[in-house]
Enzyme design. Sequence first.
Site, PDB file in Angstrom:
ATOM      1  N   TYR A 190       9.676   1.357  -5.259  1.00 52.54           N
ATOM      2  CA  TYR A 190       9.799   1.816  -6.642  1.00 52.54           C
ATOM      3  C   TYR A 190      11.113   2.564  -6.806  1.00 52.54           C
ATOM      4  CZ  TYR A 190       8.490   3.993 -11.086  1.00 52.54           C
ATOM      5  OH  TYR A 190       8.459   4.410 -12.395  1.00 52.54           O
ATOM      6  N   LEU A 227       0.835  -1.206   0.000  1.00 56.62           N
ATOM      7  CA  LEU A 227       0.000   0.000   0.000  1.00 56.62           C
ATOM      8  C   LEU A 227       0.863   1.246   0.000  1.00 56.62           C
ATOM      9  CD1 LEU A 227      -0.315   1.405   3.169  1.00 56.62           C
ATOM     10  CD2 LEU A 227      -1.194  -0.896   3.491  1.00 56.62           C
ATOM     11  N   LEU A 282       6.546  -3.358  -1.073  1.00 58.22           N
ATOM     12  CA  LEU A 282       6.732  -2.995  -2.481  1.00 58.22           C
ATOM     13  C   LEU A 282       7.316  -1.589  -2.566  1.00 58.22           C
ATOM     14  CD1 LEU A 282       5.707  -4.844  -4.847  1.00 58.22           C
ATOM     15  CD2 LEU A 282       4.556  -5.307  -2.712  1.00 58.22           C
ATOM     16  N   TYR A 295       6.823  11.417 -10.165  1.00 56.22           N
ATOM     17  CA  TYR A 295       6.552  10.646  -8.944  1.00 56.22           C
ATOM     18  C   TYR A 295       6.831  11.575  -7.763  1.00 56.22           C
ATOM     19  CZ  TYR A 295       6.198   6.252  -6.275  1.00 56.22           C
ATOM     20  OH  TYR A 295       5.810   5.230  -5.434  1.00 56.22           O
ATOM     21  N   LYS A 331       9.568   6.163  -0.562  1.00 55.04           N
ATOM     22  CA  LYS A 331      10.150   4.882  -0.986  1.00 55.04           C
ATOM     23  C   LYS A 331      11.607   4.764  -0.514  1.00 55.04           C
ATOM     24  CE  LYS A 331       6.590   2.987  -2.989  1.00 55.04           C
ATOM     25  NZ  LYS A 331       5.799   2.034  -2.189  1.00 55.04           N
TER      26      LYS A 331
HETATM   27  P1  NAI Z   1      -3.130  -0.724  -5.632  1.00 54.64           P
HETATM   28  O1  NAI Z   1      -4.091   0.380  -5.854  1.00 54.64           O
HETATM   29  O2  NAI Z   1      -3.550  -2.093  -6.035  1.00 54.64           O
HETATM   30  O3  NAI Z   1      -2.675  -0.841  -4.116  1.00 54.64           O
HETATM   31  C1  NAI Z   1      -2.578   0.213  -3.224  1.00 54.64           C
HETATM   32  C2  NAI Z   1      -3.529  -0.092  -2.087  1.00 54.64           C
HETATM   33  O4  NAI Z   1      -3.262   0.733  -0.966  1.00 54.64           O
HETATM   34  C3  NAI Z   1      -4.984   0.133  -2.452  1.00 54.64           C
HETATM   35  O5  NAI Z   1      -5.698  -1.069  -2.265  1.00 54.64           O
HETATM   36  C4  NAI Z   1      -5.436   1.182  -1.449  1.00 54.64           C
HETATM   37  O6  NAI Z   1      -6.778   0.995  -1.061  1.00 54.64           O
HETATM   38  C5  NAI Z   1      -4.473   0.926  -0.307  1.00 54.64           C
HETATM   39  N1  NAI Z   1      -4.315   2.013   0.659  1.00 54.64           N
HETATM   40  C6  NAI Z   1      -4.054   3.322   0.423  1.00 54.64           C
HETATM   41  N2  NAI Z   1      -3.980   3.988   1.589  1.00 54.64           N
HETATM   42  C7  NAI Z   1      -4.185   3.077   2.577  1.00 54.64           C
HETATM   43  C8  NAI Z   1      -4.224   3.155   3.992  1.00 54.64           C
HETATM   44  N3  NAI Z   1      -4.054   4.308   4.635  1.00 54.64           N
HETATM   45  N4  NAI Z   1      -4.465   2.027   4.707  1.00 54.64           N
HETATM   46  C9  NAI Z   1      -4.657   0.847   4.067  1.00 54.64           C
HETATM   47  N5  NAI Z   1      -4.619   0.709   2.732  1.00 54.64           N
HETATM   48  C10 NAI Z   1      -4.391   1.821   1.990  1.00 54.64           C
HETATM   49  O7  NAI Z   1      -1.804  -0.278  -6.387  1.00 54.64           O
HETATM   50  P2  NAI Z   1      -0.360  -0.932  -6.554  1.00 54.64           P
HETATM   51  O8  NAI Z   1       0.288  -0.108  -7.589  1.00 54.64           O
HETATM   52  O9  NAI Z   1      -0.445  -2.378  -6.750  1.00 54.64           O
HETATM   53  O10 NAI Z   1       0.366  -0.607  -5.176  1.00 54.64           O
HETATM   54  C11 NAI Z   1       0.865  -1.578  -4.283  1.00 54.64           C
HETATM   55  C12 NAI Z   1       2.292  -1.243  -3.888  1.00 54.64           C
HETATM   56  O11 NAI Z   1       3.122  -1.403  -5.037  1.00 54.64           O
HETATM   57  C13 NAI Z   1       2.493   0.189  -3.416  1.00 54.64           C
HETATM   58  O12 NAI Z   1       3.430   0.211  -2.355  1.00 54.64           O
HETATM   59  C14 NAI Z   1       3.105   0.844  -4.637  1.00 54.64           C
HETATM   60  O13 NAI Z   1       3.864   1.999  -4.329  1.00 54.64           O
HETATM   61  C15 NAI Z   1       3.971  -0.283  -5.130  1.00 54.64           C
HETATM   62  N6  NAI Z   1       4.485  -0.152  -6.498  1.00 54.64           N
HETATM   63  C16 NAI Z   1       3.632   0.032  -7.554  1.00 54.64           C
HETATM   64  C17 NAI Z   1       4.126   0.180  -8.835  1.00 54.64           C
HETATM   65  C18 NAI Z   1       3.202   0.373 -10.000  1.00 54.64           C
HETATM   66  O14 NAI Z   1       3.640   0.747 -11.095  1.00 54.64           O
HETATM   67  N7  NAI Z   1       1.908   0.119  -9.853  1.00 54.64           N
HETATM   68  C19 NAI Z   1       5.591   0.151  -9.115  1.00 54.64           C
HETATM   69  C20 NAI Z   1       6.398  -0.094  -7.945  1.00 54.64           C
HETATM   70  C21 NAI Z   1       5.863  -0.207  -6.692  1.00 54.64           C
END
Ligand code: NAI
Length: 286
Positions: free
Chosen positions: A172, A121, A170, A182, A190
Site C-alpha cells: 500500500y 495478509l 500486496l 495507516y 509496507k
Molecule cells: P483481507 O481481510 O481479505 O486479508 C487479510 C488476511 O490476512 C485475512 O484473511 C486474515 O485472516 C489474514 N491474516 C492476518 N494475520 C494473519 C496471520 N498471522 N497468518 C495468516 N493470515 C493472517 O484484507 P485485504 O485488504 O484484502 O488484505 C490483503 C492484502 O492486501 C494485505 O497485505 C493488505 O495490506 C493489502 N492491501 C489492502 C488494501 C485495501 O484497501 N484493502 C490496499 C492495499 C494493500
Amino acid sequence: TGKRAFIAGVADENGYGWAIAKSLAAAGAQILVGTWVPALNIFESSLRRGKFDESRKLKDGSLMEIAKVYPLDAVYDSPVDVPEDVKTNKRYAGATNWTVQEVAESVKKDFDKIDILVHSLANGPEVSKPLSETSRKGYLAALSASSYSYISLLKHFLPIMNQEGSAISLTYIASERIIPGYGGGMSSAKAALESDTRVLAFEAGRKKRVRVNTISAGPLGSRAAKAIGFIDRMIDYSFTNAPLQKELHAEEVGNTAAFLASNLSSAITGSVIYVDNGLNAMGVGI
Ligand code: NAI
C-alpha cells in the site's frame, strides 16, 4: 494454465486474496489457500454450505475450486516458536500443522510442487494509533505479521517452487507517502515489504529464476481494511482524485496478479506494480 498456486491470506470472499484466487483459477491454475487459524472454521463451513457459491462463479460459468484449505498462522515459523497460550487457545487447539514450515511440508506431501506463491495478509494490532504513539510491541507485531511473514513464506516455499515460478505480495502506498490513519507501524511494514521485494527478487532469481513482485493496490473495503476504520474515506478520496474516476474492483488486482504469475511478465521482477486507478501519480488531490 496447468500451474499450481498457494495463496496465503484468504478467509472470506471480500479481500484481494479471494480475487487473486479467482483470476488465477480462471487462467487455469490449481488453487490452494492458507487461512488464518482463528478464521478457519467459519471460512470452511461457509465454503461447504455454499455461502460463497455466487462469488465462486468464473466468467465461463464454472465455479472456482479450492483444491485444499490449509490452516496457517504466518507469525510462527515452526512449532518451537508457538507460545503456550496460543497452543492452548481454543481457537487454535482444533487445528494442527499451521506454522509456516509445517504448511510448506504439508503442501509438499500433498502436491509436491507449486508455481505461484501469493502473500495477501497483513496485521497491525495498533493500526489505529499514530506511528509516534505506537508501542515497540505493536510496531514489531506489525512487521512480524505483515513483512517477515513474507520472508518466512518464501524461505519455506522456495524449495518446493518450480523453476521460473512467481511470488507476489500486496502493498500500500502508505509506505512511501503520508497516509494519516495507516498507523501502528503498518506504513513501516509496507516499506519493509517493498524493499524486501527487491532483495528477495535477487536471491530467488539467482537461485531458481523465481520472480518476486508486489502489487501496490488502491483501497478496497475488505474485512482487514474495515478494521482500520478509514476505508470509506479512502475509497471516496480515490474516486474523486485519481486519474481514473471509477470504482477499483478487486478483480483488477486479481488480473494483475494473474499477469505477474504468467510467463507474459517473464522479465518483470523486483517491481512495485501500482493497481490503483493511477492515484499514485497525482501530486495533489483535485
Ligand atoms: P483481507 O481481510 O481479505 O486479508 C487479510 C488476511 O490476512 C485475512 O484473511 C486474515 O485472516 C489474514 N491474516 C492476518 N494475520 C494473519 C496471520 N498471522 N497468518 C495468516 N493470515 C493472517 O484484507 P485485504 O485488504 O484484502 O488484505 C490483503 C492484502 O492486501 C494485505 O497485505 C493488505 O495490506 C493489502 N492491501 C489492502 C488494501 C485495501 O484497501 N484493502 C490496499 C492495499 C494493500
